[in-house]
Scaffold this motif. Structure first.
Motif, short mmCIF file in Angstrom:
data_model
loop_
_atom_site.label_atom_id
_atom_site.label_comp_id
_atom_site.label_asym_id
_atom_site.label_seq_id
_atom_site.Cartn_x
_atom_site.Cartn_y
_atom_site.Cartn_z
N PRO A 144 0.81 -1.23 0.00
CA PRO A 144 0.00 0.00 0.00
C PRO A 144 0.83 1.27 0.00
CG PRO A 144 0.15 -0.86 2.22
CD PRO A 144 0.85 -1.88 1.34
N LYS A 145 0.18 2.37 -0.40
CA LYS A 145 0.73 3.69 -0.08
C LYS A 145 0.87 3.74 1.45
CE LYS A 145 -2.96 5.55 -1.92
NZ LYS A 145 -3.98 6.56 -2.33
N PRO A 146 1.92 4.36 1.97
CA PRO A 146 2.84 5.28 1.32
C PRO A 146 4.17 4.67 0.86
CG PRO A 146 3.08 5.49 3.69
CD PRO A 146 2.01 4.44 3.45
N ALA A 147 4.22 3.37 0.57
CA ALA A 147 5.47 2.75 0.16
C ALA A 147 5.96 3.34 -1.17
CB ALA A 147 5.28 1.24 0.01
N GLY A 148 7.22 3.73 -1.22
CA GLY A 148 7.78 4.34 -2.42
C GLY A 148 7.69 3.44 -3.64
N GLU A 149 7.85 2.13 -3.44
CA GLU A 149 7.83 1.21 -4.58
C GLU A 149 6.46 1.20 -5.26
OE1 GLU A 149 7.47 -3.18 -3.23
OE2 GLU A 149 8.29 -2.11 -1.50
N THR A 150 5.41 1.47 -4.49
CA THR A 150 4.06 1.49 -5.07
C THR A 150 3.86 2.71 -5.95
OG1 THR A 150 3.15 0.17 -3.28
CG2 THR A 150 1.61 1.58 -4.47
N TYR A 151 4.37 3.85 -5.54
CA TYR A 151 4.31 5.04 -6.40
C TYR A 151 5.15 4.82 -7.65
CZ TYR A 151 2.35 7.41 -2.30
OH TYR A 151 1.56 7.77 -1.24
N ASP A 152 6.31 4.21 -7.49
CA ASP A 152 7.17 3.93 -8.66
C ASP A 152 6.43 3.05 -9.66
OD1 ASP A 152 9.23 5.39 -7.54
OD2 ASP A 152 10.31 3.62 -6.78
N LYS A 153 5.72 2.06 -9.14
CA LYS A 153 4.99 1.14 -10.02
C LYS A 153 3.87 1.87 -10.75
CE LYS A 153 4.71 -3.03 -8.58
NZ LYS A 153 4.37 -4.27 -7.84
N PHE A 154 3.14 2.69 -10.02
CA PHE A 154 2.05 3.46 -10.62
C PHE A 154 2.58 4.42 -11.68
CE2 PHE A 154 -0.17 7.63 -10.31
CZ PHE A 154 -1.31 7.29 -11.01
N PHE A 174 -4.09 14.33 -5.09
CA PHE A 174 -5.07 14.73 -4.09
C PHE A 174 -5.28 13.57 -3.14
CE2 PHE A 174 -5.60 17.15 -7.89
CZ PHE A 174 -6.04 18.40 -7.52
N GLU A 175 -5.14 13.81 -1.84
CA GLU A 175 -5.16 12.75 -0.82
C GLU A 175 -5.78 13.27 0.46
OE1 GLU A 175 -4.42 9.96 0.75
OE2 GLU A 175 -3.58 8.65 -0.77
N ASP A 176 -6.35 12.36 1.26
CA ASP A 176 -6.86 12.77 2.57
C ASP A 176 -5.87 12.46 3.69
OD1 ASP A 176 -8.47 10.14 4.21
OD2 ASP A 176 -7.51 9.89 2.27
N LEU A 177 -4.77 11.75 3.40
CA LEU A 177 -3.76 11.44 4.41
C LEU A 177 -2.44 12.11 4.03
CD1 LEU A 177 -4.41 7.64 5.04
CD2 LEU A 177 -5.25 9.60 6.36
N ALA A 178 -1.95 12.95 4.91
CA ALA A 178 -0.73 13.70 4.62
C ALA A 178 0.46 12.80 4.34
CB ALA A 178 -0.42 14.65 5.78
N ARG A 179 0.55 11.69 5.05
CA ARG A 179 1.70 10.81 4.87
C ARG A 179 1.75 10.22 3.46
NH1 ARG A 179 0.61 5.12 8.11
NH2 ARG A 179 -1.37 4.58 7.14
N ASN A 180 0.60 10.12 2.80
CA ASN A 180 0.57 9.57 1.45
C ASN A 180 0.95 10.59 0.39
OD1 ASN A 180 -0.21 7.13 2.50
ND2 ASN A 180 -2.36 7.31 1.89
N LEU A 181 1.25 11.81 0.81
CA LEU A 181 1.69 12.85 -0.13
C LEU A 181 3.19 13.12 -0.03
CD1 LEU A 181 -1.29 15.35 0.19
CD2 LEU A 181 -0.71 13.96 -1.80
N GLU A 182 3.88 12.43 0.85
CA GLU A 182 5.32 12.67 1.00
C GLU A 182 6.08 12.26 -0.26
OE1 GLU A 182 6.84 10.93 4.55
OE2 GLU A 182 5.41 11.97 5.86
N VAL A 183 5.82 11.07 -0.77
CA VAL A 183 6.50 10.62 -1.99
C VAL A 183 6.11 11.48 -3.19
CG1 VAL A 183 6.82 8.72 -3.61
CG2 VAL A 183 6.87 8.28 -1.15
N PRO A 184 4.82 11.76 -3.42
CA PRO A 184 4.47 12.64 -4.53
C PRO A 184 5.20 13.98 -4.49
CG PRO A 184 2.51 11.55 -3.75
CD PRO A 184 3.61 11.18 -2.78
#
Length: 241
Positions: free
Chosen positions: A157-167, A181-191
């Motif tokens: 799951p997010k916020p794992a960096g590998e998941t953003y890389d895959k997407f 756009f996200e409701d959890l701040a931690r999920n915006l760190e990688v973006p």
């Protein structure tokens, strides 16, 4: 490559802040519909019920464990897989067996998403079926290029960096030309780290009834460009309407 200019959240967003964006990435739950809709509470209760049945625990004890797994692993599912070898398909099927009639069509949001220039994606820690049913009830499903779900993410799951890389690799997304756009701040760190514009969708006046307090940690952090409690109005503003 166009670089996004630094942003301060002390002012309102303007069209110029997003005129470089060609890919628009939206989380699903509590982002594309407001948190007070409370649809996710059904999923939350079913996750607790799943844990209680699996481990033969009392509901209160199961809820505490569920929240602990969620916080430590990113999702309850990931924690159950790591610590209890749970079948992900069984879990996802059970927790998403909910009543979607709680959602009402949102034509205003649909119109603003439709007007956005470029591609639009849903990027969720839920599964595709849940995302499709939710977006269909909101009347916005047809506006999206694709849905990247927890299965597409290899159950990481997010916020794992590998998941953003895959997407981003799958859809050839250039960070400085994207917004998330996200409701959890931690999920915006990688973006933020890869150059995306970041928008936190969250209630202005946080109340404990709207979620666990730690979910809202980081909402004042530097990696958040903007905060809004009304996604449709925010999108209308940055499109100059």
């Amino acid at each position: 490559m166009t670089q996004a200019a630094p942003i301060g959240r002390t002012r309102d967003a303007e069209p110029a802040d997003f005129d470089h964006v060609q890919d628009w990435v939206f989380d699903l739950d509590n982002t594309l519909y407001p948190r007070h809709t409370d649809l996710f509470s059904q999923i939350d209760k079913r996750m607790t019920a799943f844990v209680a049945e699996l481990l033969q625990m009392e509901p209160d004890e199961a809820k505490l464990l569920q929240k602990d797994l969620y916080r430590r692993h990113g999702t309850t599912l990931r924690g159950l897989m790591e610590e209890h070898r749970v079948d992900p398909d069984a879990f996802l099927s059970f927790v998403h067996d909910i009543d979607y009639s709680w959602l009402a069509p949102d034509p205003a949001l649909g119109e603003e998403i439709r007007r956005l220039p470029g591609r639009k994606f849903i990027f969720t820690n839920g599964d595709r079926g849940h995302a499709e049913r939710t977006a269909r009830m909101l009347g916005i499903l047809d506006h999206f290029e694709d849905i990247f779900d927890i299965v597409a993410a290899g159950l990481v799951p997010k916020p794992a960096g590998e998941t953003y890389d895959k997407f981003m690799g799958l859809h050839r997304i250039d960070g400085p030309r994207a917004a998330m756009f996200e409701d959890l701040a931690r999920n915006l760190e990688v973006p933020a780290r890869v150059g995306m514009r970041t928008v936190l969708v969250a209630p202005r006046n946080f109340e404990s009834t709207l979620g666990d307090y730690w979910e809202h940690e980081g909402r004042e952090a530097d990696h958040i460009d903007f905060v809004t409690d009304d996604l449709a109005t925010f999108l209308r503003r940055i499109q100059g309407a």
